[in-house]
Design a protein around this motif. Structure first.
Motif, mmCIF file in Angstrom:
data_model
loop_
_atom_site.group_PDB
_atom_site.id
_atom_site.type_symbol
_atom_site.label_atom_id
_atom_site.label_comp_id
_atom_site.label_asym_id
_atom_site.label_seq_id
_atom_site.Cartn_x
_atom_site.Cartn_y
_atom_site.Cartn_z
ATOM 1 N N ALA A 352 0.832 -1.206 0.000
ATOM 2 C CA ALA A 352 0.000 0.000 0.000
ATOM 3 C C ALA A 352 0.865 1.254 0.000
ATOM 4 N N ALA A 353 1.903 1.266 0.834
ATOM 5 C CA ALA A 353 2.798 2.421 0.874
ATOM 6 C C ALA A 353 3.607 2.525 -0.413
ATOM 7 N N PHE A 354 4.002 1.378 -0.961
ATOM 8 C CA PHE A 354 4.760 1.374 -2.206
ATOM 9 C C PHE A 354 3.927 1.954 -3.343
ATOM 10 N N ALA A 355 2.669 1.543 -3.406
ATOM 11 C CA ALA A 355 1.783 2.051 -4.460
ATOM 12 C C ALA A 355 1.522 3.540 -4.283
ATOM 13 N N ALA A 356 1.376 3.982 -3.030
ATOM 14 C CA ALA A 356 1.150 5.408 -2.782
ATOM 15 C C ALA A 356 2.353 6.228 -3.214
ATOM 16 N N ALA A 357 3.565 5.722 -2.966
ATOM 17 C CA ALA A 357 4.763 6.435 -3.386
ATOM 18 C C ALA A 357 4.855 6.504 -4.902
ATOM 19 N N ARG A 358 4.536 5.404 -5.565
ATOM 20 C CA ARG A 358 4.602 5.391 -7.035
ATOM 21 C C ARG A 358 3.612 6.384 -7.628
ATOM 22 N N GLU A 359 2.405 6.434 -7.076
ATOM 23 C CA GLU A 359 1.398 7.359 -7.576
ATOM 24 C C GLU A 359 1.808 8.810 -7.312
ATOM 25 N N ALA A 360 2.348 9.080 -6.116
ATOM 26 C CA ALA A 360 2.709 10.456 -5.754
ATOM 27 C C ALA A 360 3.881 10.968 -6.562
ATOM 28 N N LEU A 361 4.777 10.086 -6.982
ATOM 29 C CA LEU A 361 5.952 10.513 -7.731
ATOM 30 C C LEU A 361 5.608 11.052 -9.112
ATOM 31 N N ARG A 362 4.384 10.904 -9.523
ATOM 32 C CA ARG A 362 3.973 11.480 -10.806
ATOM 33 C C ARG A 362 3.820 12.995 -10.720
ATOM 34 N N THR A 363 3.597 13.505 -9.503
ATOM 35 C CA THR A 363 3.297 14.931 -9.357
ATOM 36 C C THR A 363 4.292 15.689 -8.484
ATOM 37 N N GLY A 364 5.040 15.010 -7.631
ATOM 38 C CA GLY A 364 5.939 15.750 -6.751
ATOM 39 C C GLY A 364 6.788 14.846 -5.886
ATOM 40 N N PRO A 365 7.432 15.415 -4.860
ATOM 41 C CA PRO A 365 8.363 14.651 -4.023
ATOM 42 C C PRO A 365 7.650 13.772 -2.997
ATOM 43 N N VAL A 366 8.335 12.729 -2.576
ATOM 44 C CA VAL A 366 7.859 11.788 -1.562
ATOM 45 C C VAL A 366 8.910 11.720 -0.455
ATOM 46 N N LEU A 367 8.461 11.779 0.775
ATOM 47 C CA LEU A 367 9.372 11.705 1.923
ATOM 48 C C LEU A 367 9.351 10.311 2.515
ATOM 49 N N VAL A 368 10.539 9.766 2.768
ATOM 50 C CA VAL A 368 10.685 8.475 3.442
ATOM 51 C C VAL A 368 11.544 8.716 4.678
ATOM 52 N N GLN A 369 10.947 8.561 5.858
ATOM 53 C CA GLN A 369 11.681 8.768 7.109
ATOM 54 C C GLN A 369 12.225 7.439 7.616
ATOM 55 N N VAL A 370 13.505 7.415 8.003
ATOM 56 C CA VAL A 370 14.144 6.221 8.544
ATOM 57 C C VAL A 370 14.730 6.553 9.908
ATOM 58 N N ALA A 371 15.119 5.514 10.627
ATOM 59 C CA ALA A 371 15.547 5.696 12.011
ATOM 60 C C ALA A 371 16.979 6.180 12.134
#
Length: 662
Positions: A352-371
């Motif tokens: 679900a998160a992977f698909a959301a990132a792929r869809e969002a990358l069509r229009t702008g930046p995506v943030l991925v927070q890691v520890a």
């Protein structure tokens, strides 16, 4: 006999027994320059040398024949120590069983002669004038916060829940809505003829505030106060604060002591950030110093954030701080992402998160927070999963990149011939992914996509609105133009495993601050986390989580439901301090004192006490510190090994420690 003028002086010394006012005679040639607040040089007979100090007040002329040393010289004729700053330093130090000089050392920068001469030669700042357009801008923006306006007008104390969304600036840039709101209240305060102090954890937050204030107030009325300034610039800014005209000061934790003219507002952003806790003695948190100053100066104090710390929520529940949330509640769209049926349970990014990132990358930046930063922060034995440690110093091993020789995170030695002490295997595997490894993996999963790495070694403040995957460690997330189209929060389950009383609070703060960077309506995926913290983020009810935490800690007498002081030093010094405390404060319960337990430096103990007993407890601890310092001075052989000669006392006290860590 001719009466002598007497100056009462606070000596700048780390010795606790010197944290009081000393009387010095003022010689006639210096009479015109020795005024309250000026920095002077005086003899210290016990040490046989000259030391610096501040004139706190001028005493009544003394006609007695008591021996008094004379002021040797006036270092600066500018009154650097205002009466308000001294009163604040004295109160804050007494509350923390510390020295006022330690507080003043944080507040008053080192003297710069050229900057001082340039200031004296100038005409002084003009009274700042806020334009009618900017006055109208502040009133329009603050209509959504009627409770905040009431708090400002009453000069009260408020806890503000900031809107979790980015905001567009007049120049087309993007910053957090919280920065625009704090800029508005600061400009409103300045327009009323009073000064505003804005305290933030680090330079990232400071940059957002400066961007939000640009063009909203006269540039010469907006001052910086932070460690990144040059010494002359910081001293010049301090001299400007002393001028009898209002200003707006933005800076880090020590900014709370800024001696501004007619303080009307102290705003602290994100008081749960550990950067606002002073590591130097006496360790007064910026939040506590702000509350003390609010009483002394009768100004408004606002604690703003996307979350609510248990410290502030305790004050809200007592009615000491009022809730000043917006009239209309706003929250991001949080999705609790978990692996679906058929997916590998070890999948780091669910579908679900992977698909959301792929869809969002069509229009702008995506943030991925890691520890964590780095490539592989933690390595373990590939066969028995024992953590891989350095054979030389015992530090953790990590990999700088794929296929690289493991290195020690402490001493930096390469582990070319590592052998597992448990199963004698020579193979290691990666137990966690850092920011660099995550960026590497996502770069392969999203080919031809721009990858931006943001962590301590790769600082990034802002990103544009073009499609990109931004991999950032917690707290290092850059602001995206227009907001991120999707935010993915990874490693949440690992963050919650940290052995820390406040780890739930901290995780909720990290995740909430990242979620507030999302564009309105953009999804925020929290991966692999359930429970109370996840529910608080999903429903955006951080104050309710803080209340639940307080309820859980109260029966266990955990901070902040009680105050905690940590005592360290030689076993004899700790025992003597605890014995004096029991005699001085008999109201302490039997279970209030934990320890002492042996340590490498001697012994350590914790004291838990109610807030009502705070003044008596800290006074007793302070007396024990002075008594121990005097004892060691008389017998230097009792000084603890490795202790510097200038700091002979062995007993160290830290009040209001955030955690019970024995």
């Amino acid at each position: 006999m001719t009466a002598r003028r007497v100056a009462r002086v606070l000596i700048d010394s780390p010795l606790p027994q010197l944290d009081r006012l000393f009387d010095y005679a003022v010689p006639e040639p210096l009479a015109a320059d020795v005024r309250p607040g000026v920095r002077i040089r005086v003899p210290l007979r016990s040490a046989g040398r000259m030391v610096d100090g501040y004139v706190v007040e001028l005493g009544e002329p003394d006609a007695t024949d008591r021996p008094l040393s004379e002021v040797d010289a006036v270092v600066s004729t500018i009154p650097l120590l205002t009466p308000g700053l001294y009163a604040l330093a004295r109160r804050a130090a007494d509350r923390a069983a510390g020295s006022a000089t330690d507080i003043l050392r944080l507040a008053i920068p080192k003297r710069m002669v050229r900057a001082e001469k340039a200031w004296l030669a100038g005409d002084g700042p003009a009274v700042p004038i806020v334009s009618e357009d900017n006055r109208e801008w502040t009133e329009t923006l603050l209509r959504a916060y009627p409770a905040l306006v009431e708090c400002l007008d009453d000069r009260g104390r408020g806890a503000l829940d900031a809107r979790p969304e980015p905001a567009r600036l007049s120049d087309g840039g993007t910053t957090g809505s919280w920065a625009v709101l704090l800029a508005a209240v600061a400009v409103r305060t300045l327009a009323a003829g009073r000064s505003a102090i804005l305290v933030v954890p680090d330079h990232r937050d400071q940059a957002q505030l400066e961007a939000a204030l640009a063009g909203r107030a006269p540039a010469d009325a907006i001052l910086r106060n932070d460690a990144r300034q040059t010494s002359p610039a910081r001293y010049s800014a301090y001299l400007r604060m002393l001028a009898p005209v209002p200003c707006i000061v933005i800076g880090n934790r020590s900014t709370v002591y800024a001696p501004v003219h007619a303080p009307g507002l102290i705003a602290i952003w994100d008081d749960g950030d550990p950067l606002l806790a002073e590591p130097l003695s006496p360790g007064v948190h910026a939040r506590d110093a702000a509350l003390i100053r609010q009483e002394l100066d009768e100004c408004a104090v606002v604690f703003a954030g996307h979350t609510r710390t248990t410290d502030v929520e305790r004050l809200v529940s007592l009615g000491w701080v009022r809730d000043v949330s917006a009239a209309r509640r706003a929250s991001p769209r949080v999705v609790l992402s978990a692996t679906k049926e058929g997916e590998s349970r070890g999948a780091r990014v669910p579908s679900a998160a992977f698909a959301a990132a792929r869809e969002a990358l069509r229009t702008g930046p995506v943030l991925v927070q890691v520890a964590r930063p780095g490539y592989a922060p933690v390595l373990v034995c590939a066969d028995c999963r024992t953590p891989a440690r350095c054979a030389a110093c015992g530090g953790p091993l990590h990999a700088a990149r794929r296929g690289a020789v493991p290195e020690c995170g402490w001493c930096g030695r390469p582990a070319t011939s590592w052998v597992c002490p448990r199963c004698e295997s020579v193979r290691v595997r990666m137990a966690s992914s850092g920011s660099e490894r995550t960026a590497d993996e996502l770069g392969r999963a999203f080919p031809e996509t721009r990858i931006i790495l943001a962590d301590g070694d790769h600082p990034v403040l802002t990103v544009d609105d073009r499609p990109a995957l931004v991999v950032a460690t917690r707290g290092a997330e850059p602001v995206a133009e227009g907001g991120y189209r999707t935010v993915i929060l990874l490693d949440g389950d690992r963050m919650l495993l940290a052995e820390d009383l406040r780890i739930g609070e901290s995780c909720l703060r990290w995740w909430s601050n990242a979620a507030a960077l999302a564009a309105p309506g953009a999804p925020v995926h929290l991966v692999g986390v359930t429970g109370a913290v996840a529910r608080a983020l999903a429903t955006w009810t951080q104050p309710a989580y803080a209340r639940a935490e307080l309820a859980d800690r109260a029966p266990l007498r955990m901070p902040p439901t009680v105050r905690v002081a940590a005592l360290e030093g030689s076993a004899a010094a700790v025992d003597a301090a605890l014995g004096a405390l029991r005699e001085t404060v008999p109201a302490l319960e039997n279970e209030a004192i934990l320890g002492p337990v042996p340590t490498d430096a001697g012994a350590r103990a914790l004291v838990r006490f109610e807030y009502a007993l705070g003044a008596r407890v800290t006074e007793s601890l302070r007396s024990s510190i002075v008594a121990d310092a005097l004892r060691v001075r008389k017998n230097p052989k009792t000084r603890a090994p490795g202790t510097a000669a200038g700091a002979r006392h062995t007993l160290r006290v830290r009040v209001d420690v955030p955690d019970l860590d024995l």
